[in-house]
Design a protein around this motif. Structure first.
Motif, PDB file in Angstrom:
ATOM      1  N   ARG A   1       2.388   0.433  -8.501  1.00 31.06           N
ATOM      2  CA  ARG A   1       2.276  -1.013  -7.525  1.00 31.06           C
ATOM      3  C   ARG A   1       3.479  -2.251  -8.578  1.00 31.06           C
ATOM      4  NH1 ARG A   1      -1.837  -3.778  -4.435  1.00 31.06           N
ATOM      5  NH2 ARG A   1      -1.392  -5.479  -3.936  1.00 31.06           N
TER       6      ARG A   1
ATOM      7  N   THR B   1       0.849  -1.444  -0.344  1.00 38.07           N
ATOM      8  CA  THR B   1       0.253   0.176  -0.123  1.00 38.07           C
ATOM      9  C   THR B   1       0.571   1.383   0.300  1.00 38.07           C
ATOM     10  OG1 THR B   1       0.142  -0.306   2.325  1.00 38.07           O
ATOM     11  CG2 THR B   1      -1.731  -1.014   0.914  1.00 38.07           C
TER      12      THR B   1
ATOM     13  N   LEU C   1      -3.415  -8.511  -8.834  1.00 37.61           N
ATOM     14  CA  LEU C   1      -4.817  -7.554  -8.443  1.00 37.61           C
ATOM     15  C   LEU C   1      -5.471  -8.144  -8.972  1.00 37.61           C
ATOM     16  CD1 LEU C   1      -2.523  -4.392  -9.371  1.00 37.61           C
ATOM     17  CD2 LEU C   1      -2.978  -5.257  -7.936  1.00 37.61           C
TER      18      LEU C   1
ATOM     19  N   ASP D   1      -7.485   1.152  -9.910  1.00 40.33           N
ATOM     20  CA  ASP D   1      -6.560   2.202  -9.522  1.00 40.33           C
ATOM     21  C   ASP D   1      -4.824   1.722  -9.332  1.00 40.33           C
ATOM     22  OD1 ASP D   1      -9.275   3.535  -9.843  1.00 40.33           O
ATOM     23  OD2 ASP D   1      -9.473   3.810  -7.407  1.00 40.33           O
ATOM     24  N   GLU D   2      -4.599   1.229  -8.771  1.00 39.97           N
ATOM     25  CA  GLU D   2      -3.445   0.354  -9.002  1.00 39.97           C
ATOM     26  C   GLU D   2      -2.937   0.674 -10.473  1.00 39.97           C
ATOM     27  OE1 GLU D   2      -2.199   0.754  -6.375  1.00 39.97           O
ATOM     28  OE2 GLU D   2      -3.053  -0.699  -4.961  1.00 39.97           O
TER      29      GLU D   2
ATOM     30  N   ARG E   1     -11.242  -4.854  -8.206  1.00 38.60           N
ATOM     31  CA  ARG E   1     -11.622  -3.606  -8.115  1.00 38.60           C
ATOM     32  C   ARG E   1     -10.244  -2.585  -7.133  1.00 38.60           C
ATOM     33  NH1 ARG E   1     -14.022  -6.768  -2.507  1.00 38.60           N
ATOM     34  NH2 ARG E   1     -12.417  -7.816  -3.059  1.00 38.60           N
ATOM     35  N   GLN E   2      -9.295  -3.413  -7.609  1.00 38.63           N
ATOM     36  CA  GLN E   2      -7.825  -2.363  -7.440  1.00 38.63           C
ATOM     37  C   GLN E   2      -7.011  -1.892  -8.915  1.00 38.63           C
ATOM     38  OE1 GLN E   2      -5.758  -6.358  -5.866  1.00 38.63           O
ATOM     39  NE2 GLN E   2      -4.872  -5.117  -4.347  1.00 38.63           N
TER      40      GLN E   2
ATOM     41  N   ARG F   1      -3.523  -7.055 -14.030  1.00 30.44           N
ATOM     42  CA  ARG F   1      -3.485  -6.938 -13.298  1.00 30.44           C
ATOM     43  C   ARG F   1      -3.631  -8.636 -12.847  1.00 30.44           C
ATOM     44  NH1 ARG F   1      -8.022  -4.220 -14.439  1.00 30.44           N
ATOM     45  NH2 ARG F   1      -9.167  -6.144 -15.719  1.00 30.44           N
TER      46      ARG F   1
END
Length: 248
Positions: free
Chosen positions: A128, A10, A57, A63-64, A60-61, A52
């Motif tokens: 990330r 994070t 990921l 944004d990363e 829902r991730q 992803r």
């Protein structure tokens, strides 16, 4: 003294610094690999589904992935403000005095899959990438980092306290660094590695080393500084110590 921390998955978002400038980072010999990895991460982010999958990921991730796509243009903030999570909550960089923050920047560095290693004040964007990632354009990160990261860290003219986690220890060996293992001890003296609370105790130790007026340059002095704040460090090898903590 240099205390080498693990990163966190994070990150804080945003920042007030100018976009990423590799020449503004410490350890400039790492910049060719950093540039290669930034290119690979940005290229991967152009295909969100593949990104992803590669980065592990969920939907829902998303944004990363978007943050990786904006690596070259998003704002930066000092590394110790960028990384978040259990260890960094325990360290509480924001809660340090001005003198404490100055010591933190001087004494702390963070292992990074993307940047190799950065000092606490180095300006970095949100991103990330994990130490165990295998990027399509470059392959396993360990094979890429070891030839350049090991010489860079071996050249550090400091007493090194290594708090890295497994995937990041695998990116570079550091001869002579003191490796800290967090353990619990039962009534019979049997010790067991701590998993869930490992990061918090490492964060508390890092804070103690930042706040200390002493500048440990040996295992004995490291143990003495930790003991001064009620932390139990015990030597287990030439370059290894156990941080013995109470059962939660």
């Amino acid at each position: 003294m240099l205390v080498l921390l693990p990163p966190s998955e994070t990150k804080s978002i945003g920042g007030r610094g100018v976009p990423l400038e590799l020449d503004a980072l410490s350890f400039p010999d790492l910049n060719p690999v950093r540039a290669k990895l930034v290119d690979a991460v940005v290229e991967l982010a152009a295909d969100p589904d593949t990104a992803r999958s590669v980065l592990g990921l969920s939907q829902r991730q998303a944004d990363e992935v978007a943050r990786n796509a904006a690596l070259r243009t998003s704002p930066t903030t000092p590394a110790l403000s960028r990384y978040t999570g259990v260890l960094y909550d325990a360290l509480d960089y924001a809660g340090l005095t001005r003198a404490g923050k100055s010591k933190a920047v001087a004494r702390l560095a963070v292992a990074s899959a993307l940047f190799g290693v950065v000092r606490g004040g180095d300006p970095i964007p949100a991103y990330r990438l994990s130490g165990g990632s295998v990027l399509p354009a470059v392959g396993p990160l360990g094979a890429l980092w070891r030839p350049v990261l090991e010489p860079a860290l071996a050249g550090v003219d400091d007493f090194v306290v290594d708090l890295r986690s497994g995937p990041y220890s695998g990116l570079a060996r550091i001869p002579g660094a003191v490796v800290v293992k967090v353990v619990t001890e039962d009534d019979s003296g049997r010790r067991q590695a701590v998993s869930h609370f490992n990061k918090a105790h490492k964060g508390f130790l890092a804070r103690a080393l930042v706040e200390s007026r002493a500048e440990p340059d040996s295992v004995a002095k490291l143990i003495r500084v930790a003991g001064g704040v009620g932390m139990r460090l015990e030597r287990t090898g030439a370059d290894a110590v156990d941080l013995v903590v109470s059962q939660p």
